[in-house]
Design a protein around this motif. Structure first.
Motif, PDB file in Angstrom:
ATOM      1  N   MET A   2      15.345  13.409  -3.099  1.00  0.00           N
ATOM      2  CA  MET A   2      15.550  14.141  -1.849  1.00  0.00           C
ATOM      3  C   MET A   2      16.949  14.747  -1.756  1.00  0.00           C
ATOM      4  SD  MET A   2      13.722  11.528   0.797  1.00  0.00           S
ATOM      5  CE  MET A   2      14.219  12.459   2.237  1.00  0.00           C
ATOM      6  N   GLU A   3      17.970  13.943  -2.051  1.00  0.00           N
ATOM      7  CA  GLU A   3      19.348  14.400  -1.859  1.00  0.00           C
ATOM      8  C   GLU A   3      20.207  13.965  -3.032  1.00  0.00           C
ATOM      9  OE1 GLU A   3      23.078  13.875   1.294  1.00  0.00           O
ATOM     10  OE2 GLU A   3      21.185  12.856   1.695  1.00  0.00           O
ATOM     11  N   ILE A   4      21.036  14.888  -3.503  1.00  0.00           N
ATOM     12  CA  ILE A   4      21.969  14.588  -4.593  1.00  0.00           C
ATOM     13  C   ILE A   4      23.344  15.112  -4.205  1.00  0.00           C
ATOM     14  CG2 ILE A   4      22.590  15.026  -7.000  1.00  0.00           C
ATOM     15  CD1 ILE A   4      19.591  15.808  -7.436  1.00  0.00           C
ATOM     16  N   GLU A   5      24.314  14.234  -4.170  1.00  0.00           N
ATOM     17  CA  GLU A   5      25.716  14.622  -4.023  1.00  0.00           C
ATOM     18  C   GLU A   5      26.459  13.817  -5.081  1.00  0.00           C
ATOM     19  OE1 GLU A   5      29.213  14.964  -0.661  1.00  0.00           O
ATOM     20  OE2 GLU A   5      27.224  14.297  -0.039  1.00  0.00           O
ATOM     21  N   PRO A   6      26.711  14.424  -6.262  1.00  0.00           N
ATOM     22  CA  PRO A   6      27.227  13.671  -7.410  1.00  0.00           C
ATOM     23  C   PRO A   6      28.375  12.716  -7.079  1.00  0.00           C
ATOM     24  CG  PRO A   6      26.736  15.906  -8.055  1.00  0.00           C
ATOM     25  CD  PRO A   6      26.546  15.841  -6.557  1.00  0.00           C
ATOM     26  N   PHE A  53      12.871   9.366 -14.445  1.00  0.00           N
ATOM     27  CA  PHE A  53      13.803   9.978 -13.494  1.00  0.00           C
ATOM     28  C   PHE A  53      14.515  11.179 -14.105  1.00  0.00           C
ATOM     29  CE2 PHE A  53      18.021  10.465 -11.631  1.00  0.00           C
ATOM     30  CZ  PHE A  53      17.732  10.493 -10.281  1.00  0.00           C
ATOM     31  N   GLN A  54      14.728  12.191 -13.293  1.00  0.00           N
ATOM     32  CA  GLN A  54      15.607  13.308 -13.649  1.00  0.00           C
ATOM     33  C   GLN A  54      16.454  13.609 -12.428  1.00  0.00           C
ATOM     34  OE1 GLN A  54      13.589  16.810 -15.071  1.00  0.00           O
ATOM     35  NE2 GLN A  54      12.381  15.654 -16.553  1.00  0.00           N
ATOM     36  N   LEU A  55      17.722  13.889 -12.659  1.00  0.00           N
ATOM     37  CA  LEU A  55      18.635  14.194 -11.560  1.00  0.00           C
ATOM     38  C   LEU A  55      18.451  15.660 -11.178  1.00  0.00           C
ATOM     39  CD1 LEU A  55      20.798  13.000  -9.749  1.00  0.00           C
ATOM     40  CD2 LEU A  55      22.506  13.699 -11.414  1.00  0.00           C
ATOM     41  N   ALA A  56      17.398  15.913 -10.402  1.00  0.00           N
ATOM     42  CA  ALA A  56      17.066  17.266  -9.969  1.00  0.00           C
ATOM     43  C   ALA A  56      16.385  17.177  -8.608  1.00  0.00           C
ATOM     44  CB  ALA A  56      16.133  17.935 -10.979  1.00  0.00           C
ATOM     45  N   ALA A  57      16.802  18.034  -7.682  1.00  0.00           N
ATOM     46  CA  ALA A  57      16.219  18.028  -6.341  1.00  0.00           C
ATOM     47  C   ALA A  57      14.706  18.221  -6.422  1.00  0.00           C
ATOM     48  CB  ALA A  57      16.846  19.135  -5.499  1.00  0.00           C
ATOM     49  N   ASP A  58      13.985  17.454  -5.623  1.00  0.00           N
ATOM     50  CA  ASP A  58      12.520  17.494  -5.518  1.00  0.00           C
ATOM     51  C   ASP A  58      11.783  16.960  -6.747  1.00  0.00           C
ATOM     52  OD1 ASP A  58      12.670  18.585  -2.941  1.00  0.00           O
ATOM     53  OD2 ASP A  58      12.799  20.620  -3.741  1.00  0.00           O
ATOM     54  N   LYS A  98      28.497  10.439  -5.062  1.00  0.00           N
ATOM     55  CA  LYS A  98      28.611  10.062  -3.649  1.00  0.00           C
ATOM     56  C   LYS A  98      27.305   9.586  -3.038  1.00  0.00           C
ATOM     57  CE  LYS A  98      32.522  12.994  -2.529  1.00  0.00           C
ATOM     58  NZ  LYS A  98      32.983  14.197  -1.856  1.00  0.00           N
ATOM     59  N   THR A  99      26.246  10.376  -3.138  1.00  0.00           N
ATOM     60  CA  THR A  99      24.984  10.052  -2.468  1.00  0.00           C
ATOM     61  C   THR A  99      23.787  10.434  -3.325  1.00  0.00           C
ATOM     62  OG1 THR A  99      26.005  10.602  -0.341  1.00  0.00           O
ATOM     63  CG2 THR A  99      23.629  10.369  -0.345  1.00  0.00           C
ATOM     64  N   LEU A 100      22.799   9.549  -3.337  1.00  0.00           N
ATOM     65  CA  LEU A 100      21.525   9.822  -3.988  1.00  0.00           C
ATOM     66  C   LEU A 100      20.439   9.226  -3.106  1.00  0.00           C
ATOM     67  CD1 LEU A 100      19.793  10.719  -6.481  1.00  0.00           C
ATOM     68  CD2 LEU A 100      20.141   8.396  -7.354  1.00  0.00           C
ATOM     69  N   SER A 101      19.428  10.025  -2.783  1.00  0.00           N
ATOM     70  CA  SER A 101      18.305   9.439  -2.039  1.00  0.00           C
ATOM     71  C   SER A 101      16.990   9.958  -2.602  1.00  0.00           C
ATOM     72  CB  SER A 101      18.416   9.714  -0.536  1.00  0.00           C
ATOM     73  OG  SER A 101      18.156  11.054  -0.245  1.00  0.00           O
ATOM     74  N   TYR A 102      15.986   9.069  -2.516  1.00  0.00           N
ATOM     75  CA  TYR A 102      14.650   9.427  -2.972  1.00  0.00           C
ATOM     76  C   TYR A 102      13.605   8.636  -2.201  1.00  0.00           C
ATOM     77  CZ  TYR A 102      16.103   5.621  -6.223  1.00  0.00           C
ATOM     78  OH  TYR A 102      16.630   4.487  -6.787  1.00  0.00           O
ATOM     79  N   THR A 103      12.412   9.225  -2.127  1.00  0.00           N
ATOM     80  CA  THR A 103      11.309   8.519  -1.479  1.00  0.00           C
ATOM     81  C   THR A 103      10.879   7.374  -2.393  1.00  0.00           C
ATOM     82  OG1 THR A 103       9.660   9.973  -2.476  1.00  0.00           O
ATOM     83  CG2 THR A 103      10.483  10.597  -0.288  1.00  0.00           C
ATOM     84  N   TRP A 104      10.266   6.367  -1.793  1.00  0.00           N
ATOM     85  CA  TRP A 104       9.824   5.163  -2.507  1.00  0.00           C
ATOM     86  C   TRP A 104       8.473   4.782  -1.894  1.00  0.00           C
ATOM     87  CZ3 TRP A 104      12.742   1.701  -5.830  1.00  0.00           C
ATOM     88  CH2 TRP A 104      12.171   0.430  -6.010  1.00  0.00           C
ATOM     89  N   SER A 105       7.405   5.124  -2.616  1.00  0.00           N
ATOM     90  CA  SER A 105       6.057   4.895  -2.089  1.00  0.00           C
ATOM     91  C   SER A 105       5.284   3.960  -3.003  1.00  0.00           C
ATOM     92  CB  SER A 105       5.299   6.224  -1.984  1.00  0.00           C
ATOM     93  OG  SER A 105       6.023   7.148  -1.198  1.00  0.00           O
ATOM     94  N   ALA A 106       4.819   2.854  -2.430  1.00  0.00           N
ATOM     95  CA  ALA A 106       4.039   1.884  -3.207  1.00  0.00           C
ATOM     96  C   ALA A 106       3.245   0.997  -2.260  1.00  0.00           C
ATOM     97  CB  ALA A 106       4.958   1.027  -4.069  1.00  0.00           C
ATOM     98  N   TYR A 107       1.985   0.776  -2.572  1.00  0.00           N
ATOM     99  CA  TYR A 107       1.138  -0.154  -1.830  1.00  0.00           C
ATOM    100  C   TYR A 107       1.188   0.074  -0.316  1.00  0.00           C
ATOM    101  CZ  TYR A 107       1.138  -2.412  -6.356  1.00  0.00           C
ATOM    102  OH  TYR A 107       1.012  -2.653  -7.691  1.00  0.00           O
ATOM    103  N   GLY A 108       1.118   1.334   0.093  1.00  0.00           N
ATOM    104  CA  GLY A 108       1.102   1.650   1.519  1.00  0.00           C
ATOM    105  C   GLY A 108       2.469   1.759   2.163  1.00  0.00           C
ATOM    106  N   LEU A 109       3.513   1.441   1.417  1.00  0.00           N
ATOM    107  CA  LEU A 109       4.865   1.549   1.950  1.00  0.00           C
ATOM    108  C   LEU A 109       5.394   2.957   1.680  1.00  0.00           C
ATOM    109  CD1 LEU A 109       7.543   0.386   3.082  1.00  0.00           C
ATOM    110  CD2 LEU A 109       8.106  -0.270   0.740  1.00  0.00           C
ATOM    111  N   GLU A 110       5.772   3.649   2.741  1.00  0.00           N
ATOM    112  CA  GLU A 110       6.401   4.964   2.605  1.00  0.00           C
ATOM    113  C   GLU A 110       7.836   4.799   3.084  1.00  0.00           C
ATOM    114  OE1 GLU A 110       4.854   7.608   1.295  1.00  0.00           O
ATOM    115  OE2 GLU A 110       3.007   6.466   1.079  1.00  0.00           O
ATOM    116  N   SER A 111       8.779   4.777   2.150  1.00  0.00           N
ATOM    117  CA  SER A 111      10.160   4.528   2.540  1.00  0.00           C
ATOM    118  C   SER A 111      11.092   5.488   1.803  1.00  0.00           C
ATOM    119  CB  SER A 111      10.543   3.076   2.245  1.00  0.00           C
ATOM    120  OG  SER A 111      10.455   2.818   0.855  1.00  0.00           O
ATOM    121  N   VAL A 112      12.357   5.413   2.171  1.00  0.00           N
ATOM    122  CA  VAL A 112      13.393   6.231   1.532  1.00  0.00           C
ATOM    123  C   VAL A 112      14.535   5.313   1.117  1.00  0.00           C
ATOM    124  CG1 VAL A 112      15.082   8.086   1.855  1.00  0.00           C
ATOM    125  CG2 VAL A 112      12.792   8.300   2.864  1.00  0.00           C
TER     126      VAL A 112
END
Length: 136
Positions: A65-69, A43-48, A71-85
């Motif tokens: 995907m999104e960084i608001e120090p 992991f690196q705290l960098a957009a994209d 406050k908010t952190l979001s990233y995609t999570w893809s594994a075994y056919g699951l495409e989630s955030v």
């Protein structure tokens, strides 16, 4: 088109921690701390930034995907056919921080992944709490 196939569900876990948002943020964003409560990672705290979480059972491909120090952190999570955030939301409270994690994107035909995530995140939150308690 079958409407059921577009229906998606989320797993939400919320917990109060007796720690400042900055401390939780470090545990959510520093690779050596992420490894202690979640999985091995690059992991690196960098957009994209694309990163991988690895465990004995396999790995998860992610992208920040999104960084608001603190406050908010979001990233995609893809594994075994699951495409989630996965979205982490930190809210300061009088006693510390309210942490909310939402993993969104489970299709109705992904019951096993959905149930696995429901149990898995409870385990991860318990491990996160231990990591936070050990940090100075």
């Amino acid at each position: 088109m079958n409407e059921k196939s577009t229906e998606v569900r989320s797993v939400v876990v919320e917990r109060e921690f007796a720690h400042a948002p900055e401390k939780l943020w470090r545990a959510l964003t520093q690779p050596h701390l992420i490894e202690q409560w979640l999985m091995k990672n690059d992991f690196q705290l960098a957009a994209d930034h694309r990163f991988r979480l690895s465990a004995d059972w396999g790995s998860v491909e992610c992208q920040v995907m999104e960084i608001e120090p603190n406050k908010t952190l979001s990233y995609t999570w893809s594994a075994y056919g699951l495409e989630s955030v996965v979205t982490w939301t930190l809210t300061p409270t009088a006693a510390g921080t309210h942490l909310r994690m939402e993993q969104a994107g489970f299709r109705t035909d992904q019951e096993q992944a959905y149930q696995g995530a429901k149990g898995g995140w409870q385990h991860f939150f318990a491990s996160l709490e231990k990591v936070l308690d050990q940090q100075a």
